[in-house]
Design a protein around this motif. Sequence first.
Motif, PDB file in Angstrom:
ATOM      1  N   VAL A 112       0.821  -1.201   0.000  1.00  0.00           N
ATOM      2  CA  VAL A 112       0.000   0.000   0.000  1.00  0.00           C
ATOM      3  C   VAL A 112       0.864   1.264   0.000  1.00  0.00           C
ATOM      4  O   VAL A 112       0.528   2.264  -0.602  1.00  0.00           O
ATOM      5  N   GLU A 113       2.006   1.220   0.682  1.00  0.00           N
ATOM      6  CA  GLU A 113       2.855   2.410   0.764  1.00  0.00           C
ATOM      7  C   GLU A 113       3.429   2.807  -0.599  1.00  0.00           C
ATOM      8  O   GLU A 113       3.931   3.900  -0.765  1.00  0.00           O
ATOM      9  N   ASN A 114       3.374   1.909  -1.571  1.00  0.00           N
ATOM     10  CA  ASN A 114       3.962   2.185  -2.882  1.00  0.00           C
ATOM     11  C   ASN A 114       2.966   2.848  -3.828  1.00  0.00           C
ATOM     12  O   ASN A 114       2.830   2.445  -4.978  1.00  0.00           O
ATOM     13  N   PHE A 115       2.262   3.835  -3.326  1.00  0.00           N
ATOM     14  CA  PHE A 115       1.366   4.668  -4.124  1.00  0.00           C
ATOM     15  C   PHE A 115       0.385   3.856  -4.962  1.00  0.00           C
ATOM     16  O   PHE A 115       0.500   3.792  -6.182  1.00  0.00           O
ATOM     17  N   PRO A 116      -0.596   3.227  -4.312  1.00  0.00           N
ATOM     18  CA  PRO A 116      -1.594   2.461  -5.058  1.00  0.00           C
ATOM     19  C   PRO A 116      -2.582   3.389  -5.753  1.00  0.00           C
ATOM     20  O   PRO A 116      -2.610   4.591  -5.513  1.00  0.00           O
ATOM     21  N   MET A 117      -3.400   2.806  -6.591  1.00  0.00           N
ATOM     22  CA  MET A 117      -4.484   3.541  -7.223  1.00  0.00           C
ATOM     23  C   MET A 117      -5.735   3.442  -6.348  1.00  0.00           C
ATOM     24  O   MET A 117      -5.960   2.425  -5.678  1.00  0.00           O
ATOM     25  N   PHE A 118      -6.531   4.482  -6.367  1.00  0.00           N
ATOM     26  CA  PHE A 118      -7.828   4.482  -5.691  1.00  0.00           C
ATOM     27  C   PHE A 118      -8.900   4.733  -6.747  1.00  0.00           C
ATOM     28  O   PHE A 118      -8.739   5.590  -7.613  1.00  0.00           O
ATOM     29  N   ARG A 119      -9.975   3.992  -6.659  1.00  0.00           N
ATOM     30  CA  ARG A 119     -11.124   4.258  -7.517  1.00  0.00           C
ATOM     31  C   ARG A 119     -12.370   4.261  -6.642  1.00  0.00           C
ATOM     32  O   ARG A 119     -12.503   3.443  -5.729  1.00  0.00           O
ATOM     33  N   MET A 120     -13.253   5.222  -6.935  1.00  0.00           N
ATOM     34  CA  MET A 120     -14.481   5.337  -6.161  1.00  0.00           C
ATOM     35  C   MET A 120     -15.703   5.282  -7.068  1.00  0.00           C
ATOM     36  O   MET A 120     -15.680   5.815  -8.175  1.00  0.00           O
ATOM     37  N   LYS A 121     -16.712   4.632  -6.562  1.00  0.00           N
ATOM     38  CA  LYS A 121     -18.008   4.598  -7.237  1.00  0.00           C
ATOM     39  C   LYS A 121     -19.018   5.224  -6.283  1.00  0.00           C
ATOM     40  O   LYS A 121     -19.258   4.698  -5.199  1.00  0.00           O
ATOM     41  N   VAL A 122     -19.576   6.365  -6.680  1.00  0.00           N
ATOM     42  CA  VAL A 122     -20.551   7.064  -5.844  1.00  0.00           C
ATOM     43  C   VAL A 122     -21.939   6.790  -6.397  1.00  0.00           C
ATOM     44  O   VAL A 122     -22.209   7.037  -7.572  1.00  0.00           O
ATOM     45  N   VAL A 123     -22.801   6.259  -5.545  1.00  0.00           N
ATOM     46  CA  VAL A 123     -24.170   5.915  -5.945  1.00  0.00           C
ATOM     47  C   VAL A 123     -25.128   6.908  -5.303  1.00  0.00           C
ATOM     48  O   VAL A 123     -25.113   7.098  -4.083  1.00  0.00           O
ATOM     49  N   TYR A 124     -25.961   7.548  -6.130  1.00  0.00           N
ATOM     50  CA  TYR A 124     -26.913   8.545  -5.656  1.00  0.00           C
ATOM     51  C   TYR A 124     -28.292   7.919  -5.465  1.00  0.00           C
ATOM     52  O   TYR A 124     -28.566   6.820  -5.974  1.00  0.00           O
ATOM     53  N   SER A 125     -29.141   8.632  -4.738  1.00  0.00           N
ATOM     54  CA  SER A 125     -30.471   8.108  -4.416  1.00  0.00           C
ATOM     55  C   SER A 125     -31.330   7.906  -5.652  1.00  0.00           C
ATOM     56  O   SER A 125     -32.272   7.107  -5.639  1.00  0.00           O
ATOM     57  N   ASN A 126     -31.026   8.619  -6.753  1.00  0.00           N
ATOM     58  CA  ASN A 126     -31.770   8.424  -8.005  1.00  0.00           C
ATOM     59  C   ASN A 126     -31.148   7.328  -8.883  1.00  0.00           C
ATOM     60  O   ASN A 126     -31.451   7.217 -10.052  1.00  0.00           O
ATOM     61  N   LYS A 127     -30.226   6.533  -8.263  1.00  0.00           N
ATOM     62  CA  LYS A 127     -29.532   5.398  -8.898  1.00  0.00           C
ATOM     63  C   LYS A 127     -28.455   5.833  -9.901  1.00  0.00           C
ATOM     64  O   LYS A 127     -27.890   4.995 -10.598  1.00  0.00           O
ATOM     65  N   GLU A 128     -28.196   7.131  -9.987  1.00  0.00           N
ATOM     66  CA  GLU A 128     -27.089   7.607 -10.813  1.00  0.00           C
ATOM     67  C   GLU A 128     -25.775   7.145 -10.192  1.00  0.00           C
ATOM     68  O   GLU A 128     -25.634   7.091  -8.960  1.00  0.00           O
ATOM     69  N   GLU A 129     -24.817   6.776 -11.024  1.00  0.00           N
ATOM     70  CA  GLU A 129     -23.509   6.335 -10.554  1.00  0.00           C
ATOM     71  C   GLU A 129     -22.413   7.191 -11.192  1.00  0.00           C
ATOM     72  O   GLU A 129     -22.468   7.486 -12.385  1.00  0.00           O
ATOM     73  N   LYS A 130     -21.433   7.594 -10.383  1.00  0.00           N
ATOM     74  CA  LYS A 130     -20.288   8.345 -10.895  1.00  0.00           C
ATOM     75  C   LYS A 130     -19.008   7.682 -10.402  1.00  0.00           C
ATOM     76  O   LYS A 130     -18.932   7.242  -9.254  1.00  0.00           O
ATOM     77  N   PHE A 131     -18.015   7.628 -11.286  1.00  0.00           N
ATOM     78  CA  PHE A 131     -16.745   7.004 -10.949  1.00  0.00           C
ATOM     79  C   PHE A 131     -15.649   8.058 -10.847  1.00  0.00           C
ATOM     80  O   PHE A 131     -15.601   9.001 -11.637  1.00  0.00           O
ATOM     81  N   PHE A 132     -14.774   7.872  -9.879  1.00  0.00           N
ATOM     82  CA  PHE A 132     -13.658   8.773  -9.649  1.00  0.00           C
ATOM     83  C   PHE A 132     -12.388   7.955  -9.487  1.00  0.00           C
ATOM     84  O   PHE A 132     -12.418   6.884  -8.890  1.00  0.00           O
ATOM     85  N   GLN A 133     -11.284   8.462 -10.004  1.00  0.00           N
ATOM     86  CA  GLN A 133     -10.008   7.772  -9.875  1.00  0.00           C
ATOM     87  C   GLN A 133      -8.993   8.712  -9.252  1.00  0.00           C
ATOM     88  O   GLN A 133      -8.981   9.910  -9.522  1.00  0.00           O
ATOM     89  N   TYR A 134      -8.108   8.133  -8.415  1.00  0.00           N
ATOM     90  CA  TYR A 134      -7.159   8.988  -7.718  1.00  0.00           C
ATOM     91  C   TYR A 134      -5.887   8.216  -7.393  1.00  0.00           C
ATOM     92  O   TYR A 134      -5.926   7.017  -7.114  1.00  0.00           O
ATOM     93  N   SER A 135      -4.778   8.906  -7.434  1.00  0.00           N
ATOM     94  CA  SER A 135      -3.500   8.353  -7.002  1.00  0.00           C
ATOM     95  C   SER A 135      -2.767   9.437  -6.235  1.00  0.00           C
ATOM     96  O   SER A 135      -2.819  10.617  -6.598  1.00  0.00           O
ATOM     97  N   PHE A 136      -2.121   9.055  -5.149  1.00  0.00           N
ATOM     98  CA  PHE A 136      -1.451  10.044  -4.309  1.00  0.00           C
ATOM     99  C   PHE A 136      -0.423  10.845  -5.093  1.00  0.00           C
ATOM    100  O   PHE A 136       0.330  10.299  -5.892  1.00  0.00           O
ATOM    101  N   GLU A 137      -0.407  12.153  -4.844  1.00  0.00           N
ATOM    102  CA  GLU A 137       0.584  13.036  -5.433  1.00  0.00           C
ATOM    103  C   GLU A 137       1.149  13.920  -4.336  1.00  0.00           C
ATOM    104  O   GLU A 137       0.418  14.412  -3.481  1.00  0.00           O
TER     105      GLU A 137
END
Length: 204
Positions: A112-137
């Motif tokens: 984990v200390e070797n700068f992994p990737m993060f991805r998020m899936k946000v689910v809204y009450s209207n069932k809409e889904e949004k994806f986000f990607q992040y890596s430490f900088e």
Amino acid sequence: MKKLLIGLIFFSFGCSSNQEDIRSIELICYNWNLKYPTESFKGEFYIQPKLYSILNLNGENQSYACDFSPNKNEVYFNSKIDSRFVNDLVKSLPTIRKNEISVNSYKQGGCVENFPMFRMKVVYSNKEEKFFQYSFEEGNKTDLAIRKLFIALKTNQIEGNYKSMKGTLSFAMKKKALADFSMYADTLALPLPPLPTYKKVKFK
């Protein structure tokens, strides 16, 4: 009356990104890894999740953690973290979206200390889904929100502040779905390199 109607329509569409409309957040922290080829196996690139969690805004979560110290150890658990960590992450979503970073290499191994990737899936009450990607900088303020959330989840796991999850099948399917999506998105942004060839060791 017409202006009021237009305003109401605008409000109804514009509120989907509001914090109170978020139903859940799926977070996966992962590294790319490689199963090295053998005489009978050609080898395979794959994603190794280090942490996967489904959280609500109250901090309640279903989580999976995988450690290699020294052997592989997987834990499925239910826990609760401070809701402020989740809310701070939600507030950081616009910044994460603005500074999204695609995978730029497929380095094998590492923790984990070797700068992994993060991805998020946000689910809204209207069932809409949004994806986000992040890596430490280095120097990125958004790091703080993700680090605090990550550390809170890992602390619960390490200190045993959780209840073991029962019936992990549905949860495991969601974890696999986000991992599969991450593989697809990463390889779309950066094609995988050729697999190494197996070289049989010859003894004299």
